[in-house]
Design a protein around this motif. Structure first.
Motif, short mmCIF file in Angstrom:
data_model
loop_
_atom_site.label_atom_id
_atom_site.label_comp_id
_atom_site.label_asym_id
_atom_site.label_seq_id
_atom_site.Cartn_x
_atom_site.Cartn_y
_atom_site.Cartn_z
N ASN A 1 0.68 -1.43 -0.41
CA ASN A 1 0.36 -0.40 0.14
C ASN A 1 0.75 1.14 -0.18
O ASN A 1 1.07 2.14 -0.97
N SER A 2 1.73 0.96 0.99
CA SER A 2 2.68 2.50 1.04
C SER A 2 3.67 3.00 -0.21
O SER A 2 3.60 4.07 -0.47
N PHE A 3 4.27 1.97 -1.00
CA PHE A 3 4.78 1.73 -2.27
C PHE A 3 4.23 1.65 -3.06
O PHE A 3 4.38 2.77 -4.20
N VAL A 4 2.60 1.22 -3.62
CA VAL A 4 1.69 2.09 -4.83
C VAL A 4 1.60 3.88 -4.80
O VAL A 4 1.50 4.60 -5.31
N MET A 5 0.68 4.21 -3.56
CA MET A 5 0.28 5.30 -2.53
C MET A 5 1.12 6.24 -2.08
O MET A 5 1.18 7.09 -2.48
N CYS A 6 2.16 6.61 -1.86
CA CYS A 6 3.15 7.65 -1.37
C CYS A 6 4.09 8.55 -2.44
O CYS A 6 3.99 9.36 -2.50
N PRO A 7 4.13 7.38 -3.80
CA PRO A 7 5.07 8.22 -4.71
C PRO A 7 3.44 9.03 -5.64
O PRO A 7 3.97 9.91 -5.93
N GLN A 8 2.70 8.30 -6.02
CA GLN A 8 1.57 9.27 -6.56
C GLN A 8 0.99 10.35 -5.73
O GLN A 8 1.26 11.20 -6.56
N THR A 9 0.74 9.54 -4.56
CA THR A 9 1.13 11.48 -3.65
C THR A 9 1.55 12.44 -3.52
O THR A 9 1.61 13.66 -4.02
N MET A 10 2.67 11.79 -3.58
CA MET A 10 4.50 12.77 -3.15
C MET A 10 4.49 13.61 -4.65
O MET A 10 4.91 15.21 -4.76
N GLN A 11 4.24 13.24 -6.06
CA GLN A 11 4.36 13.63 -7.80
C GLN A 11 3.51 14.43 -8.25
O GLN A 11 3.41 15.14 -8.84
N LEU A 12 2.58 14.68 -7.13
CA LEU A 12 1.47 15.46 -7.53
C LEU A 12 1.77 16.90 -7.88
O LEU A 12 2.68 17.44 -6.49
N SER A 13 1.34 17.96 -8.43
CA SER A 13 1.78 19.04 -8.65
C SER A 13 1.20 20.16 -7.23
O SER A 13 -0.27 19.37 -7.03
N ARG A 14 2.39 20.96 -6.47
CA ARG A 14 1.97 22.21 -5.76
C ARG A 14 1.91 22.50 -6.22
O ARG A 14 1.18 23.51 -5.16
N CYS A 15 2.31 23.34 -6.94
CA CYS A 15 1.70 25.21 -7.52
C CYS A 15 3.13 25.57 -6.24
O CYS A 15 2.05 27.31 -6.37
N GLY A 16 4.17 25.03 -6.14
CA GLY A 16 4.98 25.94 -4.95
C GLY A 16 3.81 26.50 -3.79
O GLY A 16 4.88 26.23 -2.44
N ARG A 17 2.94 25.48 -3.16
CA ARG A 17 2.26 25.11 -1.74
C ARG A 17 3.40 24.77 -1.29
O ARG A 17 3.75 23.21 -1.48
N HIS A 18 3.43 24.81 0.19
CA HIS A 18 4.04 23.87 0.80
C HIS A 18 3.82 24.35 2.17
O HIS A 18 4.32 23.47 3.18
N ARG A 19 2.58 24.57 2.51
CA ARG A 19 2.31 24.50 3.84
C ARG A 19 1.00 23.52 3.93
O ARG A 19 0.51 23.21 3.78
N VAL A 20 1.85 22.62 4.23
CA VAL A 20 0.39 21.38 5.21
C VAL A 20 -0.15 21.17 6.42
O VAL A 20 0.34 21.60 7.28
N ASP A 21 -1.28 21.50 6.05
CA ASP A 21 -3.22 22.00 7.35
C ASP A 21 -2.34 21.03 7.83
O ASP A 21 -4.45 19.93 8.18
N HIS A 22 -1.88 20.24 8.13
CA HIS A 22 -1.76 19.15 9.31
C HIS A 22 -0.87 19.23 10.52
O HIS A 22 0.15 20.06 10.38
N PHE A 23 -0.15 18.17 11.62
CA PHE A 23 0.71 18.06 12.34
C PHE A 23 1.50 16.72 11.92
O PHE A 23 2.33 17.00 12.85
N LEU A 24 0.71 16.76 10.65
CA LEU A 24 2.15 15.29 10.39
C LEU A 24 1.61 15.34 8.14
O LEU A 24 0.57 15.97 7.95
N CYS A 25 2.65 14.95 7.79
CA CYS A 25 2.54 14.41 6.32
C CYS A 25 1.34 13.09 6.35
O CYS A 25 1.76 12.07 6.56
#
Length: 316
Positions: A155-179
């Protein structure tokens, strides 16, 4: 890698509870207290299950694995959370965020499957007690735990790369206390329908399928218990399963509510407190739930503390 190349490896800002400065102080004490309980309680279960030969059973083999998962699960989150709650610095490096997401998803997914494995163990113990040692032999127990870990890594090896490769357009504020995956998906500035579809399919596979097996096991256990004529027998069967059923309810209740919903309907404030509950509170109370009524564990603990029968009254 070509997308957002200027900000692809930038550090993330974990917003967390920074909009509530007074709450951060309270949460720091709260999280620290429960983290210490988690470390002590789960380490004690692992130690006891190794040292006492009476606990060398399938139930405690699985419980030891669950305790190890909970230790690693909270440790992958809490130190960074405490650091962010204590001071003004709320950042986490890009690679730190990736590592946290991978570890978090591996351990969380593994625990989902492991709880289903433990329900099968309880089914055999209650419904087929005379064949328990034959069915739940060490090789099968090891195979079941290996399957649980493999599901977590898959599950981790499938979903983590897809999540991290999403375009964020310079956004770097995660509205949470963890990734966390839903929060990172919500940051994206592109269409996330495909990623959400993958997340939903894997969520069904790793949440609803194990949960269905758990419900099936307990359905058959209920039928067996209702056939027991003596009240003492029914009570013993209930005590055998009550601890696991409580942990399943706490863990699956919050997980299913959070992950089987679209990211656009995801309430960050609500998600933060739910995540805080199942990542901080649940791992700390698991040892208490499993050992509170267990005479073998209590006896082993007294033995390790050096309590003899003559002075056992002081160890209660």
């Amino acid at each position: 890698m070509g997308r957002d190349n200027d900000s692809y490896l930038q550090a993330f800002v974990l917003v967390g509870f920074s909009d509530r400065p007074r709450l951060e102080i309270i949460l720091f004490a709260f999280v620290l207290a429960f983290y210490i309980l988690t470390l002590v309680g789960n380490a004690a279960i692992i130690l006891l299950s190794i040292m006492d030969t009476r606990l060398h059973t399938p139930m405690y083999f699985f419980l030891g694995n669950l305790s190890f998962l909970d230790l690693c699960f909270t440790t992958s989150i809490v130190p960074q959370l405490l650091w962010n709650l204590w001071g003004p610095e709320k950042t986490i490096t890009y690679h730190g965020c990736v590592a946290q997401l991978y570890i978090y998803m591996v351990l969380g997914s593994t625990e989902c499957v492991l709880l289903a494995v433990m329900s099968y163990d309880r089914y055999v113990a209650v419904c087929r007690p005379l064949h328990y040692t034959v069915v739940m032999h060490p090789r099968l127990c090891l195979q079941l735990v290996t399957v649980a870990w493999c599901c977590g890594f898959l599950n981790s090896f499938v979903m983590c790369p897809q999540t991290m490769q999403l375009s964020r357009c310079g956004r770097h504020r995660v509205d949470h206390f963890l990734c966390e995956m839903p929060a990172l998906i919500a940051m994206s500035c592109e269409d996330t329908m495909l990623v959400e579809a993958f997340a939903f399919v894997l969520g069904v596979a790793l949440l609803l399928v194990p949960l269905s097996l758990i419900l099936l096991s307990y359905g058959m256990i209920t039928v067996t218990v209702l056939r027991i004529r003596s009240a003492a027998g029914r009570k013993k069967a209930f005590n055998t399963c009550s601890s696991h059923l409580t942990v399943v309810s706490l863990f699956y209740g919050t997980i299913i509510y959070m992950y089987l919903q679209p990211a656009n309907s995801y309430s960050q404030d609500q998600g933060k407190f739910l995540t805080l509950f199942y990542t901080i509170v649940t791992p700390s109370v698991n040892p208490l739930i499993y050992t509170l009524r267990n005479k073998n564990v209590k006896g082993t603990m007294k033995k390790l503390l050096g309590c003899s029968p003559q002075i056992s009254i002081n160890c209660k």
